[in-house]
Design a protein around this motif. Structure first.
Motif, PDB file in Angstrom:
ATOM      1  N   ALA A   1      30.790  28.815 -23.915  1.00  0.00           N
ATOM      2  CA  ALA A   1      30.438  28.497 -21.960  1.00  0.00           C
ATOM      3  C   ALA A   1      31.180  28.765 -21.038  1.00  0.00           C
ATOM      4  CB  ALA A   1      30.965  26.381 -22.176  1.00  0.00           C
ATOM      5  N   HIS A   2      32.126  29.108 -21.701  1.00  0.00           N
ATOM      6  CA  HIS A   2      32.866  29.407 -20.050  1.00  0.00           C
ATOM      7  C   HIS A   2      32.556  31.373 -19.817  1.00  0.00           C
ATOM      8  CE1 HIS A   2      35.822  30.465 -16.649  1.00  0.00           C
ATOM      9  NE2 HIS A   2      36.669  30.981 -17.807  1.00  0.00           N
ATOM     10  N   ILE A   3      32.619  31.920 -20.816  1.00  0.00           N
ATOM     11  CA  ILE A   3      32.206  33.480 -20.269  1.00  0.00           C
ATOM     12  C   ILE A   3      30.571  33.156 -19.993  1.00  0.00           C
ATOM     13  CG2 ILE A   3      31.831  35.275 -22.015  1.00  0.00           C
ATOM     14  CD1 ILE A   3      33.913  34.639 -23.587  1.00  0.00           C
ATOM     15  N   SER A   4      29.791  32.474 -20.262  1.00  0.00           N
ATOM     16  CA  SER A   4      28.833  32.758 -20.602  1.00  0.00           C
ATOM     17  C   SER A   4      28.449  31.773 -18.558  1.00  0.00           C
ATOM     18  CB  SER A   4      27.608  32.305 -20.760  1.00  0.00           C
ATOM     19  OG  SER A   4      27.825  30.320 -20.939  1.00  0.00           O
ATOM     20  N   GLY A   5      28.934  31.617 -18.239  1.00  0.00           N
ATOM     21  CA  GLY A   5      28.701  30.836 -17.124  1.00  0.00           C
ATOM     22  C   GLY A   5      28.603  29.265 -17.093  1.00  0.00           C
ATOM     23  N   GLU A   6      28.291  28.260 -18.158  1.00  0.00           N
ATOM     24  CA  GLU A   6      27.537  27.382 -17.955  1.00  0.00           C
ATOM     25  C   GLU A   6      28.736  26.444 -18.546  1.00  0.00           C
ATOM     26  OE1 GLU A   6      26.542  27.215 -22.121  1.00  0.00           O
ATOM     27  OE2 GLU A   6      24.669  29.092 -21.496  1.00  0.00           O
ATOM     28  N   LEU A   7      29.799  26.509 -17.709  1.00  0.00           N
ATOM     29  CA  LEU A   7      31.080  25.940 -18.284  1.00  0.00           C
ATOM     30  C   LEU A   7      31.177  24.684 -17.445  1.00  0.00           C
ATOM     31  CD1 LEU A   7      32.800  23.882 -19.757  1.00  0.00           C
ATOM     32  CD2 LEU A   7      34.783  26.567 -19.335  1.00  0.00           C
ATOM     33  N   VAL A   8      31.567  25.839 -16.001  1.00  0.00           N
ATOM     34  CA  VAL A   8      31.671  25.380 -14.824  1.00  0.00           C
ATOM     35  C   VAL A   8      30.836  24.205 -13.923  1.00  0.00           C
ATOM     36  CG1 VAL A   8      32.317  25.847 -12.011  1.00  0.00           C
ATOM     37  CG2 VAL A   8      33.145  27.445 -14.092  1.00  0.00           C
ATOM     38  N   PRO A   9      28.876  24.870 -14.032  1.00  0.00           N
ATOM     39  CA  PRO A   9      28.853  23.405 -13.846  1.00  0.00           C
ATOM     40  C   PRO A   9      28.256  22.501 -14.717  1.00  0.00           C
ATOM     41  CG  PRO A   9      27.349  26.678 -13.910  1.00  0.00           C
ATOM     42  CD  PRO A   9      28.859  26.075 -14.651  1.00  0.00           C
ATOM     43  N   SER A  10      28.932  22.567 -16.021  1.00  0.00           N
ATOM     44  CA  SER A  10      28.998  21.399 -15.878  1.00  0.00           C
ATOM     45  C   SER A  10      29.600  20.651 -16.113  1.00  0.00           C
ATOM     46  CB  SER A  10      28.603  21.979 -18.253  1.00  0.00           C
ATOM     47  OG  SER A  10      29.660  22.525 -18.855  1.00  0.00           O
ATOM     48  N   LEU A  11      30.998  21.346 -15.980  1.00  0.00           N
ATOM     49  CA  LEU A  11      31.839  20.283 -15.664  1.00  0.00           C
ATOM     50  C   LEU A  11      31.207  19.339 -14.165  1.00  0.00           C
ATOM     51  CD1 LEU A  11      35.002  22.718 -16.179  1.00  0.00           C
ATOM     52  CD2 LEU A  11      34.207  20.671 -17.161  1.00  0.00           C
ATOM     53  N   LYS A  12      31.237  20.215 -13.096  1.00  0.00           N
ATOM     54  CA  LYS A  12      31.080  20.025 -11.872  1.00  0.00           C
ATOM     55  C   LYS A  12      29.512  18.506 -12.023  1.00  0.00           C
ATOM     56  CE  LYS A  12      31.341  23.850  -8.413  1.00  0.00           C
ATOM     57  NZ  LYS A  12      30.804  24.946  -8.308  1.00  0.00           N
ATOM     58  N   GLU A  13      29.196  19.191 -13.055  1.00  0.00           N
ATOM     59  CA  GLU A  13      27.509  17.540 -13.193  1.00  0.00           C
ATOM     60  C   GLU A  13      28.063  16.594 -13.419  1.00  0.00           C
ATOM     61  OE1 GLU A  13      24.509  16.985 -16.489  1.00  0.00           O
ATOM     62  OE2 GLU A  13      24.119  18.812 -15.308  1.00  0.00           O
ATOM     63  N   ALA A  14      29.462  16.383 -14.696  1.00  0.00           N
ATOM     64  CA  ALA A  14      29.906  15.558 -15.297  1.00  0.00           C
ATOM     65  C   ALA A  14      31.142  14.933 -13.892  1.00  0.00           C
ATOM     66  CB  ALA A  14      30.654  15.748 -15.895  1.00  0.00           C
ATOM     67  N   GLY A  15      31.264  15.829 -12.777  1.00  0.00           N
ATOM     68  CA  GLY A  15      32.336  15.073 -12.386  1.00  0.00           C
ATOM     69  C   GLY A  15      33.822  15.592 -11.932  1.00  0.00           C
ATOM     70  N   ALA A  16      33.843  16.094 -13.123  1.00  0.00           N
ATOM     71  CA  ALA A  16      36.092  16.823 -13.468  1.00  0.00           C
ATOM     72  C   ALA A  16      35.923  18.025 -12.816  1.00  0.00           C
ATOM     73  CB  ALA A  16      35.467  17.337 -14.557  1.00  0.00           C
ATOM     74  N   LEU A  17      35.192  18.671 -11.268  1.00  0.00           N
ATOM     75  CA  LEU A  17      35.592  19.408 -10.791  1.00  0.00           C
ATOM     76  C   LEU A  17      34.240  18.988  -9.209  1.00  0.00           C
ATOM     77  CD1 LEU A  17      35.176  22.938 -12.410  1.00  0.00           C
ATOM     78  CD2 LEU A  17      36.759  21.564 -11.775  1.00  0.00           C
ATOM     79  N   TRP A  18      34.640  19.528  -8.377  1.00  0.00           N
ATOM     80  CA  TRP A  18      34.594  18.836  -7.231  1.00  0.00           C
ATOM     81  C   TRP A  18      33.310  19.715  -6.482  1.00  0.00           C
ATOM     82  CZ3 TRP A  18      38.211  14.991  -6.342  1.00  0.00           C
ATOM     83  CH2 TRP A  18      37.824  14.105  -6.339  1.00  0.00           C
ATOM     84  N   LEU A  19      34.558  21.415  -6.189  1.00  0.00           N
ATOM     85  CA  LEU A  19      34.386  23.024  -5.659  1.00  0.00           C
ATOM     86  C   LEU A  19      32.953  24.049  -6.756  1.00  0.00           C
ATOM     87  CD1 LEU A  19      37.815  23.232  -4.440  1.00  0.00           C
ATOM     88  CD2 LEU A  19      36.145  22.441  -3.232  1.00  0.00           C
TER      89      LEU A  19
END
Length: 146
Positions: free
Chosen positions: A128-146
């Motif tokens: 997920a990290h390599i494909s670029g899916e991880l950061v958007p899913s973390l943002k959607e979950a509220g774990a990342l804001w930037l």
């Protein structure tokens, strides 16, 4: 429940907090109930074992992304509940062996939940990290804001 401890933050801190139950008489009926409740209450939840190198990599990757995850170290949980949680995680991960065998409880770790849903282990997290899916899913979950 005195035996279930988890840490906030993937950083190597020694600060631990006991699971706060709404009612002190409340008990988990099963390991699956504990997994579901913890996953629902936290944006990112990692079930881990302190001596596992793959678990360490998962915690360090999420920490490097700036995620303040909750880490449940199963080797620090009371024995009965730890075994129940491991069996629940193995059944959630499903069959990984040949011939439809269930995956062993040890092979189900690390287990990463994002937004209350099972993402998977180290291999799925890295994919997920390599494909670029991880950061958007973390943002959607509220774990990342930037």
């Amino acid at each position: 429940m005195q035996g279930l401890h988890y840490r906030r933050g993937a950083a190597e801190t020694k600060r631990r907090a006991g699971l706060q139950l709404r009612n002190p008489a409340e008990r988990f009926e099963s390991g699956a109930e504990a997994v579901e409740r913890l996953a629902a209450e936290n944006a990112v939840l990692i079930f881990s074992v302190t001596s596992c190198c793959m678990c360490h990599v998962v915690k360090r990757l999420l920490c490097s992304l700036g995620v303040n995850s909750v880490v449940c170290e199963l080797d620090e949980v009371e024995e009965g509940l730890s075994g129940d949680i491991r069996r629940a995680l193995a059944s959630m991960v499903g069959g990984g062996g040949s011939g439809g065998e269930k995956m062993s409880a040890a092979a189900a770790l690390p287990a990463v939940f994002v937004g209350g849903k099972l993402l998977g282990g180290l291999d799925r997290l890295m994919a997920a990290h390599i494909s670029g899916e991880l950061v958007p899913s973390l943002k959607e979950a509220g774990a990342l804001w930037l």
